[in-house]
Design a protein around this motif. Structure first.
Motif, PDB file in Angstrom:
ATOM      1  N   PHE A 297      50.727 -12.308  15.011  1.00  0.00           N
ATOM      2  CA  PHE A 297      49.617 -12.874  14.114  1.00  0.00           C
ATOM      3  C   PHE A 297      48.981 -11.972  13.080  1.00  0.00           C
ATOM      4  O   PHE A 297      48.982 -12.276  11.954  1.00  0.00           O
ATOM      5  N   PHE A 298      48.336 -10.763  13.515  1.00  0.00           N
ATOM      6  CA  PHE A 298      47.530 -10.111  12.700  1.00  0.00           C
ATOM      7  C   PHE A 298      48.333  -9.262  11.700  1.00  0.00           C
ATOM      8  O   PHE A 298      48.268  -8.834  10.658  1.00  0.00           O
ATOM      9  N   ALA A 299      49.778  -9.019  12.080  1.00  0.00           N
ATOM     10  CA  ALA A 299      50.638  -8.470  10.931  1.00  0.00           C
ATOM     11  C   ALA A 299      51.173  -9.457   9.835  1.00  0.00           C
ATOM     12  O   ALA A 299      51.108  -9.255   8.777  1.00  0.00           O
ATOM     13  N   CYS A 300      51.179 -10.646  10.298  1.00  0.00           N
ATOM     14  CA  CYS A 300      51.579 -11.693   9.487  1.00  0.00           C
ATOM     15  C   CYS A 300      50.375 -11.864   8.617  1.00  0.00           C
ATOM     16  O   CYS A 300      50.653 -11.933   7.400  1.00  0.00           O
ATOM     17  N   LEU A 301      49.305 -11.950   9.101  1.00  0.00           N
ATOM     18  CA  LEU A 301      47.979 -12.225   8.225  1.00  0.00           C
ATOM     19  C   LEU A 301      47.771 -11.150   7.252  1.00  0.00           C
ATOM     20  O   LEU A 301      47.425 -11.391   6.215  1.00  0.00           O
ATOM     21  N   SER A 302      48.113  -9.811   7.628  1.00  0.00           N
ATOM     22  CA  SER A 302      47.854  -8.694   6.720  1.00  0.00           C
ATOM     23  C   SER A 302      48.756  -8.917   5.673  1.00  0.00           C
ATOM     24  O   SER A 302      48.638  -8.488   4.569  1.00  0.00           O
TER      25      SER A 302
ATOM     26  N   ARG B 230      51.376 -18.784  19.537  1.00  0.00           N
ATOM     27  CA  ARG B 230      50.797 -19.121  20.823  1.00  0.00           C
ATOM     28  C   ARG B 230      50.648 -17.644  21.693  1.00  0.00           C
ATOM     29  O   ARG B 230      51.337 -16.586  21.152  1.00  0.00           O
ATOM     30  N   PHE B 231      49.788 -17.521  22.320  1.00  0.00           N
ATOM     31  CA  PHE B 231      49.439 -16.311  23.093  1.00  0.00           C
ATOM     32  C   PHE B 231      50.440 -15.988  24.234  1.00  0.00           C
ATOM     33  O   PHE B 231      50.581 -16.826  25.062  1.00  0.00           O
ATOM     34  N   ASP B 232      50.878 -14.924  24.375  1.00  0.00           N
ATOM     35  CA  ASP B 232      51.916 -14.427  25.200  1.00  0.00           C
ATOM     36  C   ASP B 232      51.325 -13.639  26.269  1.00  0.00           C
ATOM     37  O   ASP B 232      52.359 -12.957  27.056  1.00  0.00           O
ATOM     38  N   GLY B 233      50.127 -13.471  26.427  1.00  0.00           N
ATOM     39  CA  GLY B 233      49.524 -12.565  27.530  1.00  0.00           C
ATOM     40  C   GLY B 233      49.045 -11.520  26.977  1.00  0.00           C
ATOM     41  O   GLY B 233      48.116 -10.855  27.563  1.00  0.00           O
ATOM     42  N   THR B 234      49.634 -10.962  25.795  1.00  0.00           N
ATOM     43  CA  THR B 234      49.006  -9.844  24.990  1.00  0.00           C
ATOM     44  C   THR B 234      48.703  -9.984  23.704  1.00  0.00           C
ATOM     45  O   THR B 234      47.688  -9.497  23.221  1.00  0.00           O
ATOM     46  N   HIS B 235      49.505 -10.440  22.899  1.00  0.00           N
ATOM     47  CA  HIS B 235      49.642 -10.815  21.468  1.00  0.00           C
ATOM     48  C   HIS B 235      49.732 -12.228  21.006  1.00  0.00           C
ATOM     49  O   HIS B 235      50.447 -13.048  21.986  1.00  0.00           O
ATOM     50  N   TRP B 236      49.338 -12.713  20.085  1.00  0.00           N
ATOM     51  CA  TRP B 236      49.471 -13.993  19.544  1.00  0.00           C
ATOM     52  C   TRP B 236      50.789 -14.082  18.694  1.00  0.00           C
ATOM     53  O   TRP B 236      51.015 -13.383  17.610  1.00  0.00           O
ATOM     54  N   GLN B 237      51.850 -14.359  19.242  1.00  0.00           N
ATOM     55  CA  GLN B 237      53.382 -14.477  18.565  1.00  0.00           C
ATOM     56  C   GLN B 237      53.528 -15.737  17.822  1.00  0.00           C
ATOM     57  O   GLN B 237      53.382 -16.895  18.316  1.00  0.00           O
ATOM     58  N   ASP B 238      54.453 -15.770  16.478  1.00  0.00           N
ATOM     59  CA  ASP B 238      54.764 -16.802  15.697  1.00  0.00           C
ATOM     60  C   ASP B 238      56.016 -17.478  16.867  1.00  0.00           C
ATOM     61  O   ASP B 238      56.592 -17.012  17.333  1.00  0.00           O
ATOM     62  N   THR B 239      55.535 -18.942  16.764  1.00  0.00           N
ATOM     63  CA  THR B 239      56.557 -19.746  17.606  1.00  0.00           C
ATOM     64  C   THR B 239      57.993 -19.758  17.117  1.00  0.00           C
ATOM     65  O   THR B 239      58.741 -20.187  17.736  1.00  0.00           O
ATOM     66  N   LYS B 240      58.163 -19.399  15.785  1.00  0.00           N
ATOM     67  CA  LYS B 240      59.651 -19.423  15.179  1.00  0.00           C
ATOM     68  C   LYS B 240      60.109 -17.909  14.948  1.00  0.00           C
ATOM     69  O   LYS B 240      60.799 -17.703  14.199  1.00  0.00           O
ATOM     70  N   GLY B 241      59.492 -16.911  15.480  1.00  0.00           N
ATOM     71  CA  GLY B 241      59.971 -15.553  15.544  1.00  0.00           C
ATOM     72  C   GLY B 241      59.534 -14.723  14.468  1.00  0.00           C
ATOM     73  O   GLY B 241      59.903 -13.561  13.882  1.00  0.00           O
ATOM     74  N   ALA B 242      58.299 -15.136  13.557  1.00  0.00           N
ATOM     75  CA  ALA B 242      58.028 -14.712  12.253  1.00  0.00           C
ATOM     76  C   ALA B 242      57.214 -13.517  12.661  1.00  0.00           C
ATOM     77  O   ALA B 242      56.667 -12.732  11.724  1.00  0.00           O
TER      78      ALA B 242
END
Length: 111
Positions: free
Chosen positions: A89-94, A74-86
């Motif tokens: 987005f781009f760090a996880c995709l990398s 979900r977009f937090d206003g700045t970044h896309w953050q995992d809804t379960k704290g992972a």
């Protein structure tokens, strides 16, 4: 967030994924194939594994499926953050793409 705001942010995310794939393929030995169909981008790796990124418009989320599992952002206003704290987005995709490609890969919102 309104539906048009979600779509604006989500479209920018998908475009950044596509541009990152192009940059990675042009500047490294990693041969990524990205295909876009509407609100979905599929990244295929040389070993035929895939990462699928898909917009979930009713939920205002972006979903990513990789070999290690599924993630919701979900977009937090700045970044896309995992809804379960992972994480972001781009760090996880990398991380997931590096794992599937077998070489370090870096995806970025500013691709």
């Amino acid at each position: 967030m309104t539906d048009p705001e979600f779509m604006d942010h989500a479209e920018r995310l998908l475009l950044a994924v596509e541009r990152s794939c192009d940059r990675i393929s042009e500047t490294s030995d990693a041969d990524l194939d990205s295909q876009r169909s509407g609100g979905m981008v599929t990244i295929t790796f040389p070993n035929r594994s895939q990462i699928v990124i898909n917009l979930q418009k009713p939920l205002h989320e972006v979903w990513m499926a990789s070999q290690s599992g599924g993630y919701h952002y979900r977009f937090d206003g700045t970044h896309w953050q995992d809804t379960k704290g992972a994480g972001e987005f781009f760090a996880c995709l990398s991380r997931e793409a590096s794992r599937q490609a077998g070489v370090p890969l870096e995806f970025s919102a500013q691709a």
